[in-house]
Write a protein that holds these residues in place. Structure first.
Motif, PDB file in Angstrom:
ATOM      1  N   GLU A   1      31.719  38.755  42.855  1.00 13.83           N
ATOM      2  CA  GLU A   1      32.778  39.697  42.500  1.00 13.83           C
ATOM      3  C   GLU A   1      32.234  40.765  41.565  1.00 13.83           C
ATOM      4  O   GLU A   1      31.381  40.505  40.740  1.00 13.83           O
ATOM      5  CB  GLU A   1      33.959  38.970  41.840  1.00 13.83           C
ATOM      6  CG  GLU A   1      35.150  39.838  41.596  1.00 13.83           C
ATOM      7  CD  GLU A   1      35.550  40.677  42.795  1.00 13.83           C
ATOM      8  OE1 GLU A   1      35.653  41.904  42.644  1.00 13.83           O
ATOM      9  OE2 GLU A   1      35.763  40.126  43.889  1.00 13.83           O
TER      10      GLU A   1
ATOM     11  N   ILE B   1      39.167  37.905  42.025  1.00 19.77           N
ATOM     12  CA  ILE B   1      39.636  37.743  43.396  1.00 19.77           C
ATOM     13  C   ILE B   1      40.187  36.343  43.627  1.00 19.77           C
ATOM     14  O   ILE B   1      39.897  35.416  42.894  1.00 19.77           O
ATOM     15  CB  ILE B   1      38.534  38.019  44.441  1.00 19.77           C
ATOM     16  CG1 ILE B   1      37.416  36.988  44.334  1.00 19.77           C
ATOM     17  CG2 ILE B   1      37.993  39.416  44.331  1.00 19.77           C
ATOM     18  CD1 ILE B   1      36.518  36.956  45.545  1.00 19.77           C
TER      19      ILE B   1
ATOM     20  N   GLY C   1      36.483  35.258  38.189  1.00 23.14           N
ATOM     21  CA  GLY C   1      36.203  36.596  37.685  1.00 23.14           C
ATOM     22  C   GLY C   1      36.731  36.763  36.287  1.00 23.14           C
ATOM     23  O   GLY C   1      36.870  35.796  35.535  1.00 23.14           O
TER      24      GLY C   1
END
Length: 118
Positions: free
Chosen positions: A40, A46, A99
Motif C-alpha cells: 500500500e 486498504i 496501512g
C-alpha cells in the motif's frame, strides 16, 4: 557526475522519509508453498478481500495498523495483528485492512480473486 547522483539519492531518500514508509502484508497458504504480498502507498489504507485465497498465515511487514476480519468487506468484529507480527491458523480471515492508522479503508467491492492464481 558522482556528486549529482549522491545528491539526487539523498533528496529521494529524504522525500521517502517525509512521506512515511510503505506498508506490506504477506499471506501464505497452509503448506507455506504459495504466497502473495500486498503493498500500500504511503499514508493510505486498504481493505483486501481474501475469501477465495487460502490464508494459512498472515504476516505484517511494516503493515501499520492491521485488522483481520471474518467478513469480506472489512466490517464488523476484527482481530488486530501487530505491524511486524505473524498470525497462524488464519483460515477464518475473509478480509484484512492494513496501512496508516485512523483513516478509513478503501474497499473494492466485489473484487475477491484467488490471489495464488493471478
Amino acid at each position: 557526475m558522482q556528486k549529482t547522483l549522491v545528491l539526487l539519492s539523498a533528496l529521494f531518500c529524504a522525500g521517502i522519509a517525509q512521506a512515511g514508509a510503505p506498508y506490506f502484508v504477506l499471506i501464505k497458504n497452509d503448506a507455506g508453498t504459495q504466497s502473495t504480498q500486498f503493498y500500500e502507498e504511503y499514508g493510505a489504507r486498504i481493505c483486501q478481500c481474501v475469501k477465495n485465497t487460502q490464508t494459512g498465515s498472515i504476516t505484517g511487514q511494516n503493515g501499520g495498523d492491521i485488522k483481520l476480519f471474518s467478513s469480506t468487506d472489512c466490517t464488523g468484529n476484527y482481530e488486530t495483528l501487530g505491524s511486524n507480527s505473524v498470525a497462524k491458523d488464519t483460515q477464518w480471515v475473509n478480509s484484512l485492512s492494513f496501512g496508516a492508522s485512523n483513516i478509513a479503508s478503501s474497499v473494492d467491492a466485489g473484487y475477491c480473486p484467488n490471489w495464488y492464481t493471478l
